[in-house]
Design a protein around this motif. Structure first.
Motif, PDB file in Angstrom:
ATOM      1  N   UNK A  26       0.911  -1.175  -0.072  1.00 28.80           N
ATOM      2  CA  UNK A  26       0.078   0.090  -0.094  1.00 28.80           C
ATOM      3  C   UNK A  26       0.973   1.270  -0.050  1.00 28.80           C
ATOM      4  N   UNK A  79       2.531   6.308  -2.455  1.00 27.18           N
ATOM      5  CA  UNK A  79       3.588   7.053  -2.772  1.00 27.18           C
ATOM      6  C   UNK A  79       4.005   7.199  -4.312  1.00 27.18           C
ATOM      7  N   UNK A 109      -5.383  11.953  -5.218  1.00 26.23           N
ATOM      8  CA  UNK A 109      -6.494  11.657  -4.444  1.00 26.23           C
ATOM      9  C   UNK A 109      -7.570  11.403  -5.154  1.00 26.23           C
ATOM     10  N   UNK A 133      -2.001   0.294   8.573  1.00 25.85           N
ATOM     11  CA  UNK A 133      -2.178   0.023   7.238  1.00 25.85           C
ATOM     12  C   UNK A 133      -3.864   0.282   7.148  1.00 25.85           C
ATOM     13  N   UNK A 134      -4.166   0.461   5.802  1.00 28.02           N
ATOM     14  CA  UNK A 134      -5.523   0.482   5.532  1.00 28.02           C
ATOM     15  C   UNK A 134      -6.220  -0.839   5.804  1.00 28.02           C
ATOM     16  N   UNK A 170      -9.224   6.058   7.624  1.00 28.80           N
ATOM     17  CA  UNK A 170      -8.573   5.724   6.380  1.00 28.80           C
ATOM     18  C   UNK A 170      -8.187   6.655   5.265  1.00 28.80           C
ATOM     19  N   UNK A 171      -9.025   7.760   5.342  1.00 24.08           N
ATOM     20  CA  UNK A 171      -8.965   8.841   4.485  1.00 24.08           C
ATOM     21  C   UNK A 171      -7.569   9.466   4.867  1.00 24.08           C
ATOM     22  N   UNK A 181      -5.093   8.472   6.990  1.00 28.93           N
ATOM     23  CA  UNK A 181      -4.083   7.344   6.768  1.00 28.93           C
ATOM     24  C   UNK A 181      -3.543   7.606   5.285  1.00 28.93           C
ATOM     25  N   UNK A 182      -4.604   7.461   4.294  1.00 28.76           N
ATOM     26  CA  UNK A 182      -3.884   7.333   2.714  1.00 28.76           C
ATOM     27  C   UNK A 182      -3.029   8.944   2.528  1.00 28.76           C
ATOM     28  N   UNK A 183      -3.834   9.876   3.100  1.00 27.42           N
ATOM     29  CA  UNK A 183      -3.235  11.390   2.981  1.00 27.42           C
ATOM     30  C   UNK A 183      -2.027  11.487   3.482  1.00 27.42           C
ATOM     31  N   UNK A 191       0.022   9.158   3.928  1.00 28.48           N
ATOM     32  CA  UNK A 191       1.162   8.206   3.430  1.00 28.48           C
ATOM     33  C   UNK A 191       1.596   8.677   2.078  1.00 28.48           C
ATOM     34  N   UNK A 192       0.660   9.558   1.376  1.00 32.38           N
ATOM     35  CA  UNK A 192       0.876  10.062   0.164  1.00 32.38           C
ATOM     36  C   UNK A 192       2.102  11.491   0.509  1.00 32.38           C
ATOM     37  N   UNK A 193       1.627  12.001   1.541  1.00 30.04           N
ATOM     38  CA  UNK A 193       2.353  13.269   1.773  1.00 30.04           C
ATOM     39  C   UNK A 193       3.817  12.957   2.414  1.00 30.04           C
ATOM     40  N   UNK A 231       5.327  10.351   1.081  1.00 26.84           N
ATOM     41  CA  UNK A 231       6.271  10.025  -0.294  1.00 26.84           C
ATOM     42  C   UNK A 231       6.894  11.206  -0.746  1.00 26.84           C
ATOM     43  N   UNK A 232       5.852  12.359  -0.786  1.00 26.59           N
ATOM     44  CA  UNK A 232       6.300  13.745  -1.407  1.00 26.59           C
ATOM     45  C   UNK A 232       7.508  14.262  -0.967  1.00 26.59           C
TER      46      UNK A 232
END
Lengths: 242, 255
Positions: A174, A179, A184, B111-112, B241-242, B244-246, B248-250, B252-253
């Protein structure tokens, strides 16, 4: 409206990053497979389990090296390889500290807890195709009780087809997916061959569930994660219309 | 002035937390975890006096020596203070503290799949509890639920409000008159508590959801109560979960 080209570009980029991360794991499994093939070819007389003792170190190093993605790995021998044990499976699981620990399986066919690995998908699929493949996600009850995907590499030997595997957790995958994606909107789903969601960027479509028919009908852009005819990663990235 | 020893209902809840601790802890550390979690959830609050060592050890089912080890650890962490003498004993000193960074890191690392899984369990417990509560809650239970719903609406502090929300969920299970559901609800809430803390929750929907659950229980409508409770837990988990997803993406950035 989302720009179709931008979305496709993001899906292709994500497919590339996901497959290259996982191919690095496959590459090291294939090195171990090569060593197993060589050891099997040089056997004289009845094969003994002791002749494969070197695998313990190989798998310990393999599991440690890829600990950001996998939580275990091992080898399942072709039935009848060893006269001393007709079914034989050696698997190790990562621990928080130290070497991975050996996972014991009940290989006695008369037992209620019998683990018939020869009927498991991760054994049958690569055995019949002879090609490396990712199998799952499936819930590994009695193992680590979470959804995993097993990366399988078959080795053809005079004794039959052995299967090497590495267990990938969805939790780790995941992270790689999100990443890489960095989107979104729209909803993007990484879908396994069994219709199960491996990962998604939407809280409503959570990891491990079956993608609903109504969601599938909203599929807009689709990208295969591997482009080969017999793909190692039989996964799709799908974006859904809002 | 110090409070008297904690109420027996607080002690009951503390005892029900047993079994929620992470695997592989020794008995003394399990008790540390139990008490720490009780503080986290507001079951024990600043100024509360723990029962005497011999009483508490007997209630927890451990030897006084093991309990002393647990209390020593809690003292080192600054969570309790112990004084000697006739009016002596251990008193809760402060709330467990986490930085926003720690809390965000924890939600990112969960994790999700893990969140969905605990949400599935939480929804099962909440809907069955609400269903049974609609048949079994007495006027006192209902009054308590109404009181908690109102306190949740009125509390301004994020973390305090989160504690009231979680106590509301446990109170629905208590109203179902099932100690096993109550214990299971408490353990799920304990696991979720710190995951919630770093986030500003969807409070308006929570207020509506609480009202719908209380109304259905009060109107003796088990079906409605179950549906309302399940919807409440599911939307909470979806929100987590929203986040958590946010996160995780941030991550990575910035990596």
């Amino acid at each position: 409206m989302h720009n179709v080209d931008t979305v496709r570009e993001a899906l292709e980029r994500t497919a590339g990053i996901v497959s290259s991360s996982i191919n690095a794991v496959f590459a090291d499994l294939e090195k171990i497979a090569q060593a197993v093939a060589e050891a099997s070819a040089s056997l004289s007389g009845e094969p003994q389990r002791s002749e494969f003792l070197f695998l313990k170190r190989e798998f310990a190093d393999f599991i440690r090296k890829h600990s950001d993605l996998i939580v275990g790995g091992g080898i399942a021998y072709a039935p009848g390889t060893f006269p001393e044990a007709p079914f034989w499976l050696e698997w190790w699981r990562a621990q928080r500290t130290g070497d991975p620990r050996f996972v014991t399986h009940d290989l006695n066919p008369d037992s209620l807890n019998y683990y018939d690995y020869t009927s498991r998908e991760w054994f049958t699929v690569p055995s019949s195709s002879g090609q490396p493949v990712a199998v799952g996600p499936y819930v590994d009850f009695g193992g680590i009780n979470v959804s995993i995907i097993t990366l399988c590499v078959p080795v053809s030997t005079p004794q039959g087809m052995h299967i090497l595997g590495g267990d990938l957790t969805l939790a780790n995958l995941e992270g790689v997916f999100l990443r890489a994606l960095q989107l979104r909107e729209p909803v993007v789903v990484l879908l396994g061959p069994n219709g199960r969601v491996i990962a998604s960027n939407s809280a409503r479509i959570a990891t491990g569930i079956l993608l609903q028919e109504t969601d599938l009908q909203r599929a807009e852009t689709e990208v295969n994660v591997s482009s080969d005819d017999l793909p190692r990663l039989p996964w799709k990235l799908i974006s859904l219309a809002s | 002035m110090e409070n008297a020893a904690i109420s027996s209902s607080a002690l009951d809840l503390l005892l029900l937390l047993r079994g929620s601790e992470p695997e592989g802890l020794g008995r003394a550390d399990q008790v540390v975890y139990q008490i720490e979690t009780a503080i986290l959830m507001g079951i024990l609050t600043e100024g509360d006096r723990l029962p005497t060592e011999s009483t508490l050890a007997a209630e927890l089912g451990i030897s006084p020596i093991t309990l002393r080890q647990s209390l020593a650890t809690l003292r080192t962490k600054g969570l309790i203070e112990t004084s000697r003498g006739r009016s002596g004993g251990s008193v809760i000193r402060r709330q467990v503290e986490f930085s926003d960074t720690q809390l965000r890191k924890k939600l990112r690392a969960t994790s999700t799949e893990a969140l969905r899984d605990i949400g599935d369990l939480g929804a099962a417990i909440a809907s069955m509890s609400a269903r049974l509560a609609a048949d079994r809650a007495d006027p006192q239970n209902i009054e308590h639920l109404q009181d908690l719903a109102k306190r949740h609406q009125d509390t301004a502090d994020e973390r305090a409000r989160r504690r009231v929300d979680s106590r509301f969920h446990v109170a629905v299970s208590i109203a179902s008159q099932s100690s096993r559901l109550t214990s299971a609800a408490l353990q799920v809430e304990a696991e979720l508590m710190t995951l919630w803390w770093g986030q500003l929750g969807p409070d308006e929907t929570s207020v509506e959801h609480h009202a719908a659950i209380v109304d259905a229980i009060k109107n003796r409508n088990p079906e409605e109560a179950a549906i309302a409770a399940e919807r409440h837990i599911r939307s909470g988990i979806e929100f987590l979960i929203e986040q958590h997803l946010r996160l995780t993406m941030e991550h990575g950035e910035n990596a």
